[in-house]
Design a protein around this motif. Sequence first.
Motif, mmCIF file in Angstrom:
data_model
loop_
_atom_site.group_PDB
_atom_site.id
_atom_site.type_symbol
_atom_site.label_atom_id
_atom_site.label_comp_id
_atom_site.label_asym_id
_atom_site.label_seq_id
_atom_site.Cartn_x
_atom_site.Cartn_y
_atom_site.Cartn_z
ATOM 1 N N VAL A 56 -1.117 47.838 -43.056
ATOM 2 C CA VAL A 56 0.000 48.087 -42.149
ATOM 3 C C VAL A 56 -0.220 47.109 -40.993
ATOM 4 C CG1 VAL A 56 1.290 49.770 -40.785
ATOM 5 C CG2 VAL A 56 0.009 50.533 -42.791
ATOM 6 N N ARG A 57 0.173 45.868 -41.238
ATOM 7 C CA ARG A 57 -0.171 44.794 -40.298
ATOM 8 C C ARG A 57 0.234 45.145 -38.875
ATOM 9 N NH1 ARG A 57 -1.798 40.165 -42.836
ATOM 10 N NH2 ARG A 57 -1.545 40.152 -45.100
ATOM 11 N N PRO A 58 -0.698 44.913 -37.928
ATOM 12 C CA PRO A 58 -1.932 44.123 -38.075
ATOM 13 C C PRO A 58 -3.178 44.952 -38.408
ATOM 14 C CG PRO A 58 -1.567 44.562 -35.768
ATOM 15 C CD PRO A 58 -0.424 45.217 -36.509
ATOM 16 N N SER A 59 -3.000 46.171 -38.888
ATOM 17 C CA SER A 59 -4.146 47.032 -39.195
ATOM 18 C C SER A 59 -4.373 47.103 -40.696
ATOM 19 C CB SER A 59 -3.908 48.444 -38.643
ATOM 20 O OG SER A 59 -3.765 48.416 -37.242
ATOM 21 N N PHE A 60 -5.654 47.243 -41.080
ATOM 22 C CA PHE A 60 -6.028 47.317 -42.488
ATOM 23 C C PHE A 60 -7.048 48.440 -42.654
ATOM 24 C CE2 PHE A 60 -5.559 42.861 -41.083
ATOM 25 C CZ PHE A 60 -4.324 42.592 -41.681
ATOM 26 N N SER A 61 -7.011 49.107 -43.805
ATOM 27 C CA SER A 61 -7.900 50.247 -43.984
ATOM 28 C C SER A 61 -8.155 50.521 -45.461
ATOM 29 C CB SER A 61 -7.308 51.497 -43.318
ATOM 30 O OG SER A 61 -6.028 51.797 -43.849
ATOM 31 N N VAL A 62 -9.161 51.368 -45.699
ATOM 32 C CA VAL A 62 -9.426 51.895 -47.027
ATOM 33 C C VAL A 62 -9.201 53.397 -46.973
ATOM 34 C CG1 VAL A 62 -11.927 52.054 -46.532
ATOM 35 C CG2 VAL A 62 -11.097 52.122 -48.891
ATOM 36 N N VAL A 63 -8.469 53.902 -47.948
ATOM 37 C CA VAL A 63 -8.158 55.326 -48.026
ATOM 38 C C VAL A 63 -8.968 55.933 -49.160
ATOM 39 C CG1 VAL A 63 -6.342 57.071 -48.230
ATOM 40 C CG2 VAL A 63 -5.820 54.838 -47.212
ATOM 41 N N SER A 64 -9.617 57.068 -48.888
ATOM 42 C CA SER A 64 -10.378 57.796 -49.904
ATOM 43 C C SER A 64 -9.549 58.970 -50.403
ATOM 44 C CB SER A 64 -11.701 58.313 -49.323
ATOM 45 O OG SER A 64 -12.503 57.266 -48.832
ATOM 46 N N TYR A 65 -9.409 59.066 -51.719
ATOM 47 C CA TYR A 65 -8.703 60.184 -52.346
ATOM 48 C C TYR A 65 -9.678 60.935 -53.250
ATOM 49 C CZ TYR A 65 -4.231 57.968 -51.057
ATOM 50 O OH TYR A 65 -3.168 57.417 -50.374
ATOM 51 N N GLN A 66 -9.774 62.243 -53.057
ATOM 52 C CA GLN A 66 -10.597 63.046 -53.949
ATOM 53 C C GLN A 66 -9.834 63.296 -55.250
ATOM 54 O OE1 GLN A 66 -11.825 66.909 -52.459
ATOM 55 N NE2 GLN A 66 -13.731 66.773 -53.629
ATOM 56 N N ILE A 67 -10.547 63.200 -56.380
ATOM 57 C CA ILE A 67 -9.950 63.406 -57.700
ATOM 58 C C ILE A 67 -10.358 64.789 -58.202
ATOM 59 C CG2 ILE A 67 -9.818 62.568 -60.071
ATOM 60 C CD1 ILE A 67 -10.681 59.813 -59.024
ATOM 61 N N ASN A 68 -9.373 65.624 -58.567
ATOM 62 C CA ASN A 68 -9.723 66.939 -59.101
ATOM 63 C C ASN A 68 -9.893 66.882 -60.621
ATOM 64 O OD1 ASN A 68 -7.180 67.077 -60.316
ATOM 65 N ND2 ASN A 68 -6.385 68.639 -58.934
ATOM 66 N N GLU A 69 -10.127 68.022 -61.238
ATOM 67 C CA GLU A 69 -10.435 68.055 -62.671
ATOM 68 C C GLU A 69 -9.277 67.598 -63.530
ATOM 69 O OE1 GLU A 69 -11.789 71.961 -63.558
ATOM 70 O OE2 GLU A 69 -13.718 71.692 -62.536
#
Length: 349
Positions: A56-69
């Motif tokens: 989302v310029r000018p910002s950058f990030s990593v998103v963590s998503y938990q995966i369920n069964e």
Amino acid sequence: MNQIIYVTSPESQQIHVWKMDHQGTLTLLQVINTPGQGKSMVIHPANTYLYIGVSVRPSFSVVSYQINEQGLITETGIAPLSGSPTQLTTDLHGKTLYSVSYSGSCLDVSPIDEQGIAGKPTQTLKGLTHCHSANVDTTNQVLWIPCLKEDRIRLYTIGKSGYLMPHTPEALDSVSGAGPRHMAFHHGGDYAYVINELNGTVNVIAIDSIGVSSHIVQTLDIIPAGFRAKCWAADIHITPDGRWLYCCDRTASIISYFAVSKNGENLLPLGHQATETQPRGFNIDSQGRFLVAAGQKSHHIMVYAINTQSGALIPLARYVVGQGPVWVSILGALPLASRPTAPRSKLKS
């Protein structure tokens, strides 16, 4: 066994989650809106988390998503990055996330906590001119970083907590104008493969077991003879059994496939499969039975069965996804305890 397919579409800012059955048929399970344009994804080796780099310029990030069964994902964390994330990977134990930025010519080293959430970078390497991917070798000791505009692959030793240190040798050169982009490793650990974006070739690299140097032992075209347009190669993957290697080109909209010798040293060109328009990314399932390709301009994915005797791709079905799909990740990899490791690096350290 059902497997889960994740497809990211940056133009519509979505992740589509699909269930794949044993026949390769997909069923849509979930559509997630991402907090920005998401491109590269990677799944934690324990199959518990999905990470996506967003802009989302000018910002950058990593998103963590938990995966369920069931393979469904829930956002659990977001952390900053130094540059627009082009590709993500983790070390083989899932303790560190590496993010390269092509436009920023940098690489971030981010810790992954015990819950599986990626944090803010603890190290940033700069001056990696148009780096395009980070690739952990089968020993979990060396990180290979193809730098497209340098025409070479930078090498770093992976230290404690994923910290990167200078390696000897520091780089492997390719030919001028090749544009090394993405890589794959043979499961035996002695050979690696790199796709070159600008000249439409694939290199076979021998990883020197005595630590003197690694070197290119074979170079082959991935483009059909007579093709005159500009090459724009993108992605490369090898089947888990190491028998078949696949490469794609976005201008020709094809997937080229090769037979791999038993030890991984030689490739034999077999053919080209027409695919979705502008295939920027594809992936192979954990059993080596199916290949899923994303068409950045067709806004569809295509599922192929892999002929295990010839390596040929058999079209099964295509599916509508979001706008501009670029990345495919497949849940169903071997459990962490089964992932191959070697006692020491094949490169001099």
